[in-house]
Scaffold this motif. Structure first.
Motif, PDB file in Angstrom:
ATOM      1  N   LEU A   1      -2.368  -0.808  -4.312  1.00 41.72           N
ATOM      2  CA  LEU A   1      -1.534  -0.002  -3.408  1.00 41.72           C
ATOM      3  C   LEU A   1      -0.395   0.606  -4.222  1.00 41.72           C
ATOM      4  O   LEU A   1       0.457  -0.116  -4.763  1.00 41.72           O
ATOM      5  CB  LEU A   1      -1.000  -0.875  -2.266  1.00 41.72           C
ATOM      6  CG  LEU A   1      -2.058  -1.332  -1.249  1.00 41.72           C
ATOM      7  CD1 LEU A   1      -1.539  -2.453  -0.354  1.00 41.72           C
ATOM      8  CD2 LEU A   1      -2.540  -0.151  -0.404  1.00 41.72           C
ATOM      9  N   ASP A   2      -0.382   1.930  -4.303  1.00 42.45           N
ATOM     10  CA  ASP A   2       0.489   2.626  -5.269  1.00 42.45           C
ATOM     11  C   ASP A   2       1.978   2.535  -4.942  1.00 42.45           C
ATOM     12  O   ASP A   2       2.809   2.758  -5.809  1.00 42.45           O
ATOM     13  CB  ASP A   2       0.105   4.115  -5.316  1.00 42.45           C
ATOM     14  CG  ASP A   2      -1.347   4.304  -5.707  1.00 42.45           C
ATOM     15  OD1 ASP A   2      -1.920   3.356  -6.272  1.00 42.45           O
ATOM     16  OD2 ASP A   2      -1.904   5.393  -5.411  1.00 42.45           O
TER      17      ASP A   2
ATOM     18  N   GLU B   1       5.686  -1.020  16.145  1.00 44.85           N
ATOM     19  CA  GLU B   1       6.507   0.013  15.505  1.00 44.85           C
ATOM     20  C   GLU B   1       5.868   0.410  14.167  1.00 44.85           C
ATOM     21  O   GLU B   1       5.416  -0.444  13.401  1.00 44.85           O
ATOM     22  CB  GLU B   1       7.900  -0.579  15.259  1.00 44.85           C
ATOM     23  CG  GLU B   1       8.947   0.432  14.888  1.00 44.85           C
ATOM     24  CD  GLU B   1      10.299  -0.235  14.594  1.00 44.85           C
ATOM     25  OE1 GLU B   1      11.243   0.491  14.317  1.00 44.85           O
ATOM     26  OE2 GLU B   1      10.381  -1.491  14.631  1.00 44.85           O
ATOM     27  N   SER B   2       5.864   1.704  13.895  1.00 46.70           N
ATOM     28  CA  SER B   2       5.315   2.194  12.626  1.00 46.70           C
ATOM     29  C   SER B   2       6.480   2.745  11.802  1.00 46.70           C
ATOM     30  O   SER B   2       7.266   3.558  12.297  1.00 46.70           O
ATOM     31  CB  SER B   2       4.290   3.286  12.935  1.00 46.70           C
ATOM     32  OG  SER B   2       3.893   3.921  11.761  1.00 46.70           O
ATOM     33  N   ILE B   3       6.607   2.283  10.572  1.00 43.73           N
ATOM     34  CA  ILE B   3       7.763   2.669   9.748  1.00 43.73           C
ATOM     35  C   ILE B   3       7.269   3.252   8.434  1.00 43.73           C
ATOM     36  O   ILE B   3       6.540   2.596   7.685  1.00 43.73           O
ATOM     37  CB  ILE B   3       8.670   1.433   9.461  1.00 43.73           C
ATOM     38  CG1 ILE B   3       9.139   0.801  10.776  1.00 43.73           C
ATOM     39  CG2 ILE B   3       9.854   1.822   8.589  1.00 43.73           C
ATOM     40  CD1 ILE B   3       9.711  -0.597  10.623  1.00 43.73           C
ATOM     41  N   SER B   4       7.699   4.470   8.137  1.00 46.95           N
ATOM     42  CA  SER B   4       7.270   5.098   6.888  1.00 46.95           C
ATOM     43  C   SER B   4       8.392   5.024   5.856  1.00 46.95           C
ATOM     44  O   SER B   4       9.572   4.914   6.202  1.00 46.95           O
ATOM     45  CB  SER B   4       6.851   6.551   7.136  1.00 46.95           C
ATOM     46  OG  SER B   4       7.953   7.273   7.626  1.00 46.95           O
ATOM     47  N   ALA B   5       8.007   5.076   4.612  1.00 45.53           N
ATOM     48  CA  ALA B   5       8.987   4.999   3.524  1.00 45.53           C
ATOM     49  C   ALA B   5       8.341   5.470   2.229  1.00 45.53           C
ATOM     50  O   ALA B   5       7.112   5.620   2.141  1.00 45.53           O
ATOM     51  CB  ALA B   5       9.487   3.562   3.358  1.00 45.53           C
ATOM     52  N   GLY B   6       9.186   5.691   1.248  1.00 44.36           N
ATOM     53  CA  GLY B   6       8.678   6.099  -0.061  1.00 44.36           C
ATOM     54  C   GLY B   6       8.044   4.928  -0.803  1.00 44.36           C
ATOM     55  O   GLY B   6       7.079   5.087  -1.552  1.00 44.36           O
TER      56      GLY B   6
ATOM     57  N   LYS C   1      -2.130   4.960  -1.247  1.00 48.63           N
ATOM     58  CA  LYS C   1      -0.753   4.847  -0.760  1.00 48.63           C
ATOM     59  C   LYS C   1      -0.722   4.142   0.597  1.00 48.63           C
ATOM     60  O   LYS C   1      -1.467   4.512   1.498  1.00 48.63           O
ATOM     61  CB  LYS C   1      -0.149   6.240  -0.618  1.00 48.63           C
ATOM     62  CG  LYS C   1       0.689   6.664  -1.812  1.00 48.63           C
ATOM     63  CD  LYS C   1       1.348   7.994  -1.528  1.00 48.63           C
ATOM     64  CE  LYS C   1       2.404   8.345  -2.540  1.00 48.63           C
ATOM     65  NZ  LYS C   1       3.578   7.494  -2.550  1.00 48.63           N
ATOM     66  N   LEU C   2       0.171   3.173   0.733  1.00 46.23           N
ATOM     67  CA  LEU C   2       0.319   2.507   2.029  1.00 46.23           C
ATOM     68  C   LEU C   2       1.041   3.446   3.009  1.00 46.23           C
ATOM     69  O   LEU C   2       0.669   3.548   4.170  1.00 46.23           O
ATOM     70  CB  LEU C   2       1.116   1.204   1.831  1.00 46.23           C
ATOM     71  CG  LEU C   2       1.335   0.320   3.050  1.00 46.23           C
ATOM     72  CD1 LEU C   2       0.022  -0.140   3.629  1.00 46.23           C
ATOM     73  CD2 LEU C   2       2.201  -0.886   2.669  1.00 46.23           C
TER      74      LEU C   2
ATOM     75  N   ARG D   1      15.083  -3.277  -8.826  1.00 52.16           N
ATOM     76  CA  ARG D   1      15.672  -1.932  -8.835  1.00 52.16           C
ATOM     77  C   ARG D   1      15.350  -1.226 -10.146  1.00 52.16           C
ATOM     78  O   ARG D   1      14.971  -0.048 -10.176  1.00 52.16           O
ATOM     79  CB  ARG D   1      17.198  -2.003  -8.644  1.00 52.16           C
ATOM     80  CG  ARG D   1      17.873  -0.641  -8.616  1.00 52.16           C
ATOM     81  CD  ARG D   1      19.374  -0.733  -8.853  1.00 52.16           C
ATOM     82  NE  ARG D   1      19.727  -1.507 -10.038  1.00 52.16           N
ATOM     83  CZ  ARG D   1      19.634  -1.074 -11.286  1.00 52.16           C
ATOM     84  NH1 ARG D   1      19.193   0.135 -11.531  1.00 52.16           N
ATOM     85  NH2 ARG D   1      19.958  -1.864 -12.298  1.00 52.16           N
ATOM     86  N   GLY D   2      15.478  -1.949 -11.248  1.00 46.28           N
ATOM     87  CA  GLY D   2      15.184  -1.359 -12.558  1.00 46.28           C
ATOM     88  C   GLY D   2      13.741  -0.893 -12.657  1.00 46.28           C
ATOM     89  O   GLY D   2      13.467   0.207 -13.143  1.00 46.28           O
ATOM     90  N   LEU D   3      12.826  -1.729 -12.160  1.00 46.35           N
ATOM     91  CA  LEU D   3      11.398  -1.357 -12.226  1.00 46.35           C
ATOM     92  C   LEU D   3      11.111  -0.119 -11.385  1.00 46.35           C
ATOM     93  O   LEU D   3      10.330   0.754 -11.781  1.00 46.35           O
ATOM     94  CB  LEU D   3      10.522  -2.490 -11.682  1.00 46.35           C
ATOM     95  CG  LEU D   3      10.281  -3.712 -12.545  1.00 46.35           C
ATOM     96  CD1 LEU D   3       9.333  -4.667 -11.816  1.00 46.35           C
ATOM     97  CD2 LEU D   3       9.695  -3.351 -13.901  1.00 46.35           C
ATOM     98  N   LEU D   4      11.755  -0.038 -10.205  1.00 42.56           N
ATOM     99  CA  LEU D   4      11.404   1.027  -9.255  1.00 42.56           C
ATOM    100  C   LEU D   4      12.178   2.320  -9.477  1.00 42.56           C
ATOM    101  O   LEU D   4      11.719   3.378  -9.047  1.00 42.56           O
ATOM    102  CB  LEU D   4      11.624   0.543  -7.812  1.00 42.56           C
ATOM    103  CG  LEU D   4      10.713  -0.599  -7.362  1.00 42.56           C
ATOM    104  CD1 LEU D   4      10.989  -0.957  -5.909  1.00 42.56           C
ATOM    105  CD2 LEU D   4       9.239  -0.233  -7.547  1.00 42.56           C
TER     106      LEU D   4
END
Ligand SMILES: Cc1cc2nc3c(=O)[nH]c(=O)nc-3n(C[C@H](O)[C@H](O)[C@H](O)COP(=O)(O)OP(=O)(O)OC[C@H]3O[C@@H](n4cnc5c(N)ncnc54)[C@H](O)[C@@H]3O)c2cc1C
Length: 384
Positions: free
Chosen positions: A332-333, A192-197, A182-183, A357-360
């Motif tokens: 990278l998952d 700057e460090s930015i986290s996300a799903g 996972k990234l 969007r459809g894929l995710l």
């Protein structure tokens, strides 16, 4: 584990990234859109003045359907933002007798019920007297197609979405330090460090710099030059409604009429030399201008000595055959890559966003043509 700040971070605010962010926002997600230089900036492939939207793609139903769907979305954007982002100039294909590609365009448009008309040389000359029919055997007319005001349209979309809750930031994302798993977070050049799903990288010609091992051999950024010429004074026949978008298919030369008084645009669709988008000189070269001018004089005799008003050096980000790359990163998952517009991607922005969007977020089946695994490491262009 701390909760993610954003559901999705989209890196790259060109046409692909902006429409991806738009679709994810529409689906109710918390989205951050980032770009190193700003939406549709002058060196982005999406930063040009105008882009053709046509339905014809040879026998290729997929891109024809995507164009059709995307056109409706571009028109809806223009309507919502009350901006003239699409000019319905029509699209005129010029060709010789032995052009099987254009015959297939005609068949596909016929099959999908898209309005079109074949024109004989005589009909061409009557309808478009400003065009010389020398070397042309017939033409195909798509009345519903036209030109998108590229830079303005992407910027209008991002501005609209920011008002609706999208977060936009200017920031240059460093290449991922992790190679697998996972990234989870990205880091910008300013620290700057930015986290996300989940992370969508829609970085156009810069994708090989972010994923050198994976995309270095699979995306070929090429130098492309565009010229604008001034029509003769007082002559409206090189602007809409008299002048359409056009493509002389066998010669790979195309143009867009004089829109918003910026000049009559002409360019050669043949791939130029491989470039680096950060360091490439953006001054047009004399040989490319000579080629454009020679064609201009041949096809549009009244423009023979027209003054050049502007030039631009842009880049295509070609895949091996011209099919886009829209696929999850193999190691990278939480990373998806959307790029490889290959000189024809702009018009498809809305369909690309919807597909990502459809894929995710749904169980949409992936289209094998967009898979990384389908991409070769040598160029053999097949999609125009
Ligand atoms: C001359 C020319 C003519 C064309 N004509 C047509 C046409 O007539 N019709 C058509 O449909 N298509 C056309 N195309 C193709 C089309 O413009 C592109 O396929 C499309 O714009 C690609 O969009 P994109 O979002 O993938 O890339 P881009 O618009 O290049 O956007 C990528 C963005 O990613 C950002 N980025 C990169 N790295 C980072 C990083 N590390 N951190 C943060 N941000 C980053 C960049 O700053 C950039 O803004 C043409 C292209 C060119 C160059």
């Amino acid at each position: 584990m701390s909760p993610s700040t954003f559901d999705f971070v989209v890196i790259g605010a060109g046409c692909f990234g902006a429409w991806t962010a738009h679709e994810l926002l529409n689906a109710g997600h918390k989205v951050l859109l980032l770009d190193a230089f700003g939406p549709a900036h002058s060196r982005a492939s999406s930063g040009g003045e105008s882009r053709v939207i046509r339905m014809g793609y040879g026998r290729d139903e997929l891109y024809t359907r995507w164009s059709l769907r995307s056109l409706a979305a571009w028109k809806a954007l223009a309507q919502r933002t009350q901006r003239l982002l699409f000019h319905q100039t029509g699209m005129l294909w010029l060709t010789g007798m032995e052009d099987s590609y254009l015959r297939k365009v005609r068949q596909t448009l016929e099959y999908l019920g898209i309005e079109h008309e074949s024109l004989s040389v005589r009909e061409l000359e009557i309808r478009f007297p400003q065009i010389s029919a020398e070397g042309i055997e017939w033409a195909l007319w798509e009345p519903g197609s036209g030109a998108l005001m590229a830079r303005q349209a992407v910027q209008a979309l991002v501005a609209e979405d920011v008002r609706r809750g999208l977060e936009y930031r200017t920031g240059a994302v460093e290449p991922p330090s992790r190679k697998r798993g996972k990234l989870s977070r990205i880091v910008t050049r300013s620290g700057e460090s930015i986290s996300a799903g989940y992370f969508v990288f829609a970085c156009g010609a810069w994708l090989p710099k972010l994923f050198p091992d994976l995309l270095g051999p699979r995306i070929f950024p090429t130098r492309q030059e565009i010229f604008f010429f001034a029509p003769p004074p007082g002559d409206g026949s090189f602007a809409p409604p008299a002048m359409p978008c056009w493509f002389h298919h066998p010669a790979l030369v195309y143009g867009i009429p004089d829109l918003e008084n910026r000049g009559f645009k002409i360019s050669v669709d043949k791939h130029g030399p491989i470039i680096d988008p950060d360091t490439e000189c953006r001054i047009a070269n004399a040989e490319a201008l000579a080629i454009a001018r020679e064609y201009l004089g041949l096809r549009f005799p009244r423009m023979r000595n027209a003054p050049m008003t502007e030039s631009r050096v842009c880049q295509y980000e070609n895949t091996s055959n011209g099919d886009f790359i829209i696929d999850r990163h193999p190691e990278l998952d939480d990373v998806l890559i959307a790029g490889g517009g290959s000189g024809h991607g702009f018009k498809h922005g809305p369909a690309v966003g919807d597909y990502v969007r459809g894929l995710l977020t749904t169980s949409l089946a992936a289209e094998p043509r967009f898979a990384l695994a389908a991409k070769a490491t040598t160029q053999a262009r097949d999609v125009y």
